[in-house]
Scaffold this active site. Sequence first.
Site, PDB file in Angstrom:
ATOM      1  N   ARG A  61       0.803  -1.226   0.000  1.00  0.00           N
ATOM      2  CA  ARG A  61       0.000   0.000   0.000  1.00  0.00           C
ATOM      3  C   ARG A  61       0.834   1.272   0.000  1.00  0.00           C
ATOM      4  O   ARG A  61       0.604   2.185  -0.773  1.00  0.00           O
ATOM      5  CB  ARG A  61      -0.861   0.070   1.262  1.00  0.00           C
ATOM      6  CG  ARG A  61      -2.214  -0.491   1.162  1.00  0.00           C
ATOM      7  CD  ARG A  61      -2.625  -1.008   2.524  1.00  0.00           C
ATOM      8  NE  ARG A  61      -1.718  -2.096   2.878  1.00  0.00           N
ATOM      9  CZ  ARG A  61      -1.895  -3.343   2.466  1.00  0.00           C
ATOM     10  NH1 ARG A  61      -2.951  -3.655   1.796  1.00  0.00           N
ATOM     11  NH2 ARG A  61      -1.026  -4.285   2.746  1.00  0.00           N
ATOM     12  N   THR A  62       1.796   1.330   0.921  1.00  0.00           N
ATOM     13  CA  THR A  62       2.491   2.604   1.106  1.00  0.00           C
ATOM     14  C   THR A  62       3.269   2.964  -0.157  1.00  0.00           C
ATOM     15  O   THR A  62       3.151   4.068  -0.680  1.00  0.00           O
ATOM     16  CB  THR A  62       3.404   2.524   2.345  1.00  0.00           C
ATOM     17  OG1 THR A  62       2.615   2.119   3.452  1.00  0.00           O
ATOM     18  CG2 THR A  62       4.037   3.863   2.645  1.00  0.00           C
ATOM     19  N   LYS A  90      26.077  -3.828  -0.845  1.00  0.00           N
ATOM     20  CA  LYS A  90      27.547  -3.776  -0.905  1.00  0.00           C
ATOM     21  C   LYS A  90      28.129  -3.154   0.349  1.00  0.00           C
ATOM     22  O   LYS A  90      29.314  -2.888   0.416  1.00  0.00           O
ATOM     23  CB  LYS A  90      27.986  -2.939  -2.112  1.00  0.00           C
ATOM     24  CG  LYS A  90      27.541  -3.458  -3.451  1.00  0.00           C
ATOM     25  CD  LYS A  90      28.122  -2.550  -4.543  1.00  0.00           C
ATOM     26  CE  LYS A  90      27.449  -2.781  -5.867  1.00  0.00           C
ATOM     27  NZ  LYS A  90      27.794  -1.708  -6.827  1.00  0.00           N
ATOM     28  N   ARG A 111      11.458   3.770   3.487  1.00  0.00           N
ATOM     29  CA  ARG A 111      10.991   2.802   4.497  1.00  0.00           C
ATOM     30  C   ARG A 111      12.192   1.934   4.841  1.00  0.00           C
ATOM     31  O   ARG A 111      12.921   1.477   3.952  1.00  0.00           O
ATOM     32  CB  ARG A 111       9.871   1.930   3.942  1.00  0.00           C
ATOM     33  CG  ARG A 111       9.572   0.773   4.877  1.00  0.00           C
ATOM     34  CD  ARG A 111       8.327   0.028   4.503  1.00  0.00           C
ATOM     35  NE  ARG A 111       7.138   0.773   4.881  1.00  0.00           N
ATOM     36  CZ  ARG A 111       5.905   0.256   4.853  1.00  0.00           C
ATOM     37  NH1 ARG A 111       5.724  -0.994   4.476  1.00  0.00           N
ATOM     38  NH2 ARG A 111       4.865   0.978   5.202  1.00  0.00           N
ATOM     39  N   HIS A 139       5.094   5.758  11.627  1.00  0.00           N
ATOM     40  CA  HIS A 139       4.573   5.660  10.255  1.00  0.00           C
ATOM     41  C   HIS A 139       3.645   6.858  10.044  1.00  0.00           C
ATOM     42  O   HIS A 139       2.420   6.707   9.963  1.00  0.00           O
ATOM     43  CB  HIS A 139       3.828   4.331  10.104  1.00  0.00           C
ATOM     44  CG  HIS A 139       3.531   3.939   8.689  1.00  0.00           C
ATOM     45  ND1 HIS A 139       3.674   4.798   7.612  1.00  0.00           N
ATOM     46  CD2 HIS A 139       3.086   2.755   8.174  1.00  0.00           C
ATOM     47  CE1 HIS A 139       3.334   4.157   6.506  1.00  0.00           C
ATOM     48  NE2 HIS A 139       2.981   2.923   6.811  1.00  0.00           N
TER      49      HIS A 139
HETATM   50  C1  NCD Z   1       1.517  -1.064   8.157  1.00  0.00           C
HETATM   51  C2  NCD Z   1       3.020  -0.955   8.292  1.00  0.00           C
HETATM   52  O1  NCD Z   1       3.774  -1.194   7.339  1.00  0.00           O
HETATM   53  O2  NCD Z   1       3.435  -0.589   9.374  1.00  0.00           O
HETATM   54  N1  NCD Z   1       1.110  -1.208   6.821  1.00  0.00           N
HETATM   55  C3  NCD Z   1       0.940  -0.085   6.062  1.00  0.00           C
HETATM   56  O3  NCD Z   1       1.860   0.616   5.746  1.00  0.00           O
HETATM   57  N2  NCD Z   1      -0.307   0.227   5.732  1.00  0.00           N
HETATM   58  C4  NCD Z   1       0.906  -2.047   9.073  1.00  0.00           C
HETATM   59  C5  NCD Z   1       1.453  -3.432   9.124  1.00  0.00           C
HETATM   60  O4  NCD Z   1       2.384  -3.817   8.430  1.00  0.00           O
HETATM   61  O5  NCD Z   1       0.887  -4.202   9.903  1.00  0.00           O
END
Ligand code: NCD
Length: 392
Positions: A61-62, A90, A111, A139
């Site tokens: 999703r993100t 590396k 991320r 997040h």
């Molecule tokens: C979440 C995350 O990555 O922290 N997912 C997201 O980005 N919507 C929640 C999760 O992984 O449980």
Amino acid sequence: MSLAGRSLVSLRDWSRSEINLVLQTAQLMAQAIGFEGQGEPQPFAPLDRIMATLFFEPSTRTRLSFEAAMLRLGGQVIGFADPQVSSAAKGESLADAVAVISGYCDLIVIRHPLMGAAKVAADYGRVPVINAGDGPHEHPTQTLTDLFALQRAKGRLEGLRVGLCGDLKYGRTVHSLAPLLARFGCQLLCIAPEPLRMPAEVMAEVEALSGQRPQETEDLRAALPELDVLYMTRVQRERFPDPAAYERVKGVYVLTPELMAHAPADLIILHPLPRVDEIDPRLDSDPRAWYFRQAHGGVPVRMALIALLLGLEPMPVKGRRYGLHVRPAPPSPQPPAPASDLPPRELLREAPPCRQPGCVTAVYENLPAQAFRQPWGELVCAYCERSLPKPA
Ligand code: NCD
């Protein structure tokens, strides 16, 4: 008010009016892309901007909603979703990687499995950096997406009674969301078994912000009738140091139609997704199930965020209902505006090094040792924001 040139590492650094600006802009973006039946999507004029997505951890999703957002804005995307194909494999440091990638793009979305990695990226990058999740720490763009869903579903943010349920220890989405809800005057109820309770640092912050310590319970069923919103989370298997500890708590809560019979008719169910088994799919057709709509809102929210950080504002373009008119961004990142609705905290540049497992300082040892003294006196690492031992 301008967010041009700012990074988003944590919403803790953003004032309520800045957060409201993102949500209002998201509403405009939603109209422009015909979100949820709001008319025909209006194509945006091509935009000469590049966003880099650096995903050192799995994501659906993100990453895809960030990329969709930039493409909808007319911009371009570069990046990777598998760190094995980047020079991290590396042995390149994160600081070096972002210093270099900053020269290739106008905005970085990162991320990373280490807490504080997004702060390192923002410190060493020369373009705005957005934290798309740093280990179990934070997040913030999920929180903006959550707030956007709450506004659509409930028509307000203020004064809601919100139950946060599941893995409150390792779930980064609730670590970002809880302080924000406290700032908007919501009442929080933390629903988790003992091993998955909300970290003490987050509890202390919520208490300082709202003057009220969140209530804690293990009993989801008993909590349900009191709630306006139930925010379910997945037990974060990948963050457990010991697989046996995961086995003991997996499947701890399963929300079923039978349980939902105890919930108010206007309660809404949110979940950042992905879901494992904590929401029975039979609930998907329940009008109270808001999680898919919540996820879809990630696109207009991220469009708004990208545009604002790049110093762009949505303006009509000839022949189109919406398009992007570029507002000149300042030559260098502006110092963050004081988050006036938050109690100030002091940044200590000389501080005991953190090096706790999972913190970025444990892996990249030559990062400057920094800490915050919270307004309530606690000393926390500026990277992972976990408590530091009190100086002798
Ligand atoms: C979440 C995350 O990555 O922290 N997912 C997201 O980005 N919507 C929640 C999760 O992984 O449980």
